[in-house]
Motif scaffolding. Structure first.
Motif, PDB file in Angstrom:
ATOM      1  N   TYR A 146      83.787 -22.769   5.215  1.00 46.86           N
ATOM      2  CA  TYR A 146      83.636 -23.248   6.586  1.00 46.86           C
ATOM      3  C   TYR A 146      82.312 -23.977   6.807  1.00 46.86           C
ATOM      4  O   TYR A 146      82.042 -24.447   7.897  1.00 46.86           O
ATOM      5  N   ALA A 150      87.123 -25.661  19.441  1.00 46.59           N
ATOM      6  CA  ALA A 150      88.317 -24.870  19.080  1.00 46.59           C
ATOM      7  C   ALA A 150      89.361 -24.866  20.187  1.00 46.59           C
ATOM      8  O   ALA A 150      90.556 -24.777  19.920  1.00 46.59           O
ATOM      9  N   PRO A 184      98.886 -27.396  15.886  1.00 49.11           N
ATOM     10  CA  PRO A 184      97.621 -28.080  16.195  1.00 49.11           C
ATOM     11  C   PRO A 184      96.549 -27.829  15.140  1.00 49.11           C
ATOM     12  O   PRO A 184      95.687 -28.677  14.933  1.00 49.11           O
ATOM     13  N   PRO A 205      91.972  -9.590  12.630  1.00 43.98           N
ATOM     14  CA  PRO A 205      90.698  -9.661  13.349  1.00 43.98           C
ATOM     15  C   PRO A 205      90.157 -11.081  13.497  1.00 43.98           C
ATOM     16  O   PRO A 205      89.418 -11.358  14.436  1.00 43.98           O
ATOM     17  N   ILE A 217      91.012 -16.242  19.062  1.00 38.59           N
ATOM     18  CA  ILE A 217      90.586 -15.432  20.224  1.00 38.59           C
ATOM     19  C   ILE A 217      91.086 -16.056  21.527  1.00 38.59           C
ATOM     20  O   ILE A 217      91.256 -15.362  22.526  1.00 38.59           O
TER      21      ILE A 217
HETATM   22  C1  HEM Z   1      97.387 -24.224  20.923  1.00 37.56           C
HETATM   23  C2  HEM Z   1      96.095 -23.967  20.895  1.00 37.56           C
HETATM   24  C3  HEM Z   1      95.367 -23.288  19.765  1.00 37.56           C
HETATM   25  C4  HEM Z   1      95.734 -23.129  18.451  1.00 37.56           C
HETATM   26  C5  HEM Z   1      97.000 -23.613  17.760  1.00 37.56           C
HETATM   27  C6  HEM Z   1      94.672 -22.387  17.797  1.00 37.56           C
HETATM   28  C7  HEM Z   1      94.699 -21.992  16.468  1.00 37.56           C
HETATM   29  C8  HEM Z   1      93.715 -21.236  15.849  1.00 37.56           C
HETATM   30  C9  HEM Z   1      93.756 -20.790  14.471  1.00 37.56           C
HETATM   31  C10 HEM Z   1      94.875 -21.077  13.476  1.00 37.56           C
HETATM   32  C11 HEM Z   1      92.623 -20.079  14.247  1.00 37.56           C
HETATM   33  C12 HEM Z   1      92.209 -19.426  12.916  1.00 37.56           C
HETATM   34  C13 HEM Z   1      91.352 -20.403  12.156  1.00 37.56           C
HETATM   35  C14 HEM Z   1      90.848 -19.870  10.840  1.00 37.56           C
HETATM   36  O1  HEM Z   1      91.310 -18.841  10.350  1.00 37.56           O
HETATM   37  O2  HEM Z   1      89.954 -20.515  10.304  1.00 37.56           O
HETATM   38  C15 HEM Z   1      91.850 -20.082  15.467  1.00 37.56           C
HETATM   39  C16 HEM Z   1      90.625 -19.480  15.626  1.00 37.56           C
HETATM   40  C17 HEM Z   1      89.862 -19.573  16.759  1.00 37.56           C
HETATM   41  N1  HEM Z   1      90.231 -20.135  17.971  1.00 37.56           N
HETATM   42 FE1  HEM Z   1      91.991 -21.030  18.372  1.00 37.56          FE
HETATM   43  N2  HEM Z   1      93.694 -22.137  18.717  1.00 37.56           N
HETATM   44  C18 HEM Z   1      94.080 -22.644  19.932  1.00 37.56           C
HETATM   45  C19 HEM Z   1      93.396 -22.557  21.128  1.00 37.56           C
HETATM   46  C20 HEM Z   1      92.158 -21.965  21.295  1.00 37.56           C
HETATM   47  C21 HEM Z   1      91.451 -21.839  22.546  1.00 37.56           C
HETATM   48  C22 HEM Z   1      91.997 -22.262  23.915  1.00 37.56           C
HETATM   49  C23 HEM Z   1      90.235 -21.266  22.259  1.00 37.56           C
HETATM   50  C24 HEM Z   1      89.088 -20.902  23.170  1.00 37.56           C
HETATM   51  C25 HEM Z   1      89.022 -21.063  24.426  1.00 37.56           C
HETATM   52  C26 HEM Z   1      90.200 -21.015  20.832  1.00 37.56           C
HETATM   53  C27 HEM Z   1      89.144 -20.451  20.156  1.00 37.56           C
HETATM   54  C28 HEM Z   1      89.179 -20.038  18.833  1.00 37.56           C
HETATM   55  C29 HEM Z   1      88.071 -19.379  18.171  1.00 37.56           C
HETATM   56  C30 HEM Z   1      86.693 -19.095  18.778  1.00 37.56           C
HETATM   57  C31 HEM Z   1      88.499 -19.063  16.883  1.00 37.56           C
HETATM   58  C32 HEM Z   1      87.717 -18.321  15.793  1.00 37.56           C
HETATM   59  C33 HEM Z   1      87.971 -16.813  15.972  1.00 37.56           C
HETATM   60  C34 HEM Z   1      87.332 -15.930  14.918  1.00 37.56           C
HETATM   61  O3  HEM Z   1      87.246 -16.338  13.755  1.00 37.56           O
HETATM   62  O4  HEM Z   1      86.967 -14.816  15.288  1.00 37.56           O
HETATM   63  N3  HEM Z   1      91.386 -21.445  20.283  1.00 37.56           N
HETATM   64  N4  HEM Z   1      92.535 -20.790  16.442  1.00 37.56           N
END
Ligand code: HEM
Length: 524
Positions: free
Chosen positions: A65, A266, A337, A449, A453
């Motif tokens: 990352y 994100a 996405p 985990p 989020i």
């Molecule tokens: C359709 C909308 C969304 C999709 C498809 C999506 C998808 C994902 C995926 C696949 C991951 C895991 C990434 C990884 O393992 O490297 C992730 C992590 C994350 N997403 Fe989303 N996301 C979306 C919307 C959002 C929104 C609205 C927020 C915040 C307001 C957000 C904040 C985050 C954050 C902060 C992480 C990292 C969490 C961690 O590692 O503890 N995402 N997202």
């Protein structure tokens, strides 16, 4: 070089998906001197991404990352990029309450207000087209860029959710921040693909991106100054981040800035592209769109002869809209996405899909490969079939059975929600739906985990925005999409192939030219 060139560029993830189809749910790629294992079996992904269960739990390796980290000024670890540990845990725990049901109740009226601003703009575009004496087109409705509109809604939502700020994107007022944000995101995406990207100073687009990045950084500094001086409203992510303690210490200014940038990156584009692809898929599948309209009308959520009765959607309505929830889940599957998903590391020698993967090996889980795999979704993996998420549907079987299905993806009215598709529900873990279903969860938000989020917010936005727009307008393909759909049909390909043809991946899966023109006509 190995497979580096296969994976590079805006179409790299499609190459990896094609390899998964050819070589199966687990295969290895050679990248320079190292080996990367590609896993596309959703049940195995869910198993190793959880801390509970048969495991073994695989954590996120920070090294992978790092490029993402470098793309976000000031290049510090963030919730998105940090390895499991005290820093990540403190930030995750501090931010989590923002996505609780009670906090999201504050956000719903805001999402509706922003969506109605966009609806007014759509209404004006449709009215202008109807009165345009020069409009020689026989097509109904006005042309409208739904990708631009979706970005305006979700960036405004993030402005409020993050900092309690109205970025005014949905008012179409000039916004220095938003004008900068799109080139900045593009530059960040390019940087992730190629760390030397910003060194190509002879390219005018790169010089523009460098200027935007510097300006964006200065604006972010200003925002941080205001944030430290005047804490934002309690419901915001920033207010929660100010409460985070790492080894007893609050986040410093640069850490706060990194986290705000990470949440913005994100949460904004992922959700906006999900809205865009859902509308485009419904435009390409008018029968399904009609069924969604009927579902909305039954709840008083669609304009019609008695349009005076049209009311705003509430969170309590979500459970009564299983087809819309299934449409969203299917759109997220076909056009994920975050198509590269996540990458994890084997903590010990581990058996995955019948093969031994050595301790320390990096395991990439590309969600586009999960979604398009016929091993996961049968011969109709490329078809838009929301009903696969409704109870009573049959798992896809042979090619012949797939071909016999309604190619418009229209759902059988007797089908019941399979598991509310994990979308209309309060938005808990996306992994829950696979246990009660024969159709595997596509892991759109990953599991465990380190799952997304923000998924509850994203699902709320998708349900509220799509219900509000679909209840008021009919969407049909604009000229370019219509042309692509006709070309796909002529070669026997499904509509989703036409959409994929218009897409590219710059971190997120998005329309390659940045627009998605659809025809919008008010419902009568
Ligand atoms: C359709 C909308 C969304 C999709 C498809 C999506 C998808 C994902 C995926 C696949 C991951 C895991 C990434 C990884 O393992 O490297 C992730 C992590 C994350 N997403 Fe989303 N996301 C979306 C919307 C959002 C929104 C609205 C927020 C915040 C307001 C957000 C904040 C985050 C954050 C902060 C992480 C990292 C969490 C961690 O590692 O503890 N995402 N997202």
């Amino acid at each position: 070089m190995g497979h580096v060139t296969d994976m590079a560029g805006a179409r790299g993830v499609w190459n990896v998906a094609a390899m998964a189809e050819k070589y199966g749910p687990l295969f290895k790629l050679q990248l320079m001197g190292s080996v990367l294992v590609v896993l596309s079996d959703p049940q195995t992904i869910s198993r190793v991404a959880r801390k509970t269960g048969p495991g073994p739990y695989m954590s996120k390796p920070n090294e992978v990352y790092k490029p993402l980290e470098k793309a976000l000024t000031p290049s510090l670890p963030s919730i998105l990029t940090a390895a499991d540990g005290p820093y990540w845990k403190a930030v995750r725990q501090a931010a989590a309450p923002c996505f609780s049901i009670s906090n999201l109740k504050n956000v719903m009226p805001l999402v509706l207000q922003l969506t109605k601003r966009v609806a007014d703009r759509m209404q004006a575009a449709a009215a202008a087209a109807a009165t345009d004496a020069n409009n020689s087109s026989s097509a109904v409705g006005g042309l409208f860029d739904v990708s631009d509109a979706a970005k305006r809604i979700t960036s405004d939502v993030m402005g409020h959710m993050l900092l309690g700020e109205d970025l005014q994107g949905t008012l179409w007022r000039p916004s220095e921040y938003l004008d900068l944000f799109y080139p900045v995101l593009r530059a960040q995406g390019e940087l992730i693909n190629n760390p030397l990207h910003l060194w190509q100073v002879w390219r005018p687009d790169v010089r523009l991106q460098k200027r935007c990045l510097a300006k964006h950084n200065a604006i972010m500094d200003g925002k941080m100054d205001r944030l430290m001086a005047h804490p934002p409203p309690d419901y915001t992510i920033a207010a929660h981040l100010l409460q985070a303690r790492v080894n007893g210490q609050p986040l410093n200014r640069n850490q706060l800035k990194t986290e705000v940038a990470a949440f913005m990156a994100a949460g904004f584009e992922t959700t906006s592209h999900a809205i865009t692809w859902s509308l485009a898929l419904l435009a390409a599948h008018p029968k399904v769109q009609q069924q969604v309209l009927e579902e909305l009308a039954a709840q008083g959520l669609a304009a019609g002869a008695d349009s005076m009765q049209l009311r705003d959607i509430e969170q309590a309505d979500f459970a009564a809209l299983p087809l819309l929830a299934a449409v969203i889940k299917e759109s997220l599957r076909l056009c994920p996405p975050a198509p590269w998903g996540g990458t994890k590391q084997a903590p010990c020698d581990v058996t995955l899909c019948g093969h031994t993967v050595k301790k320390g090996t990096l395991v990439m889980m590309p969600l586009l490969a999960v979604s398009l795999s016929t091993a996961n979704y049968g011969s109709d993996a490329m078809l838009f079939k929301p009903q696969r998420w409704l109870a009573g549907s049959k798992p896809a079987g042979t090619a012949a059975e797939g071909a016999a299905d309604d190619d418009d993806g229209a759902a059988d009215r007797d089908q019941q929600p399979r598991s509310a598709a994990g979308v209309g529900s309060k938005g808990g873990s996306s992994s829950s739906s696979s246990s009660s279903s024969t159709v595997p969860d596509p892991q759109t938000f990953m599991t465990g985990p380190r799952d997304c989020i923000g998924q509850a917010l994203a699902k709320l936005e998708l349900m509220a925005v799509l219900a509000t727009l679909l209840g008021r307008f009919e969407f049909a393909p604009g000229p370019k999409l219509a042309q692509e759909l006709a070309a796909a049909a002529a070669t026997g390909q499904p509509p989703a192939a036409a959409l994929h043809g218009l897409a590219g991946v710059h971190v997120t899966m998005q329309p390659e030219d940045g627009t998605m023109l659809l025809r919008v006509a008010p419902r009568r």
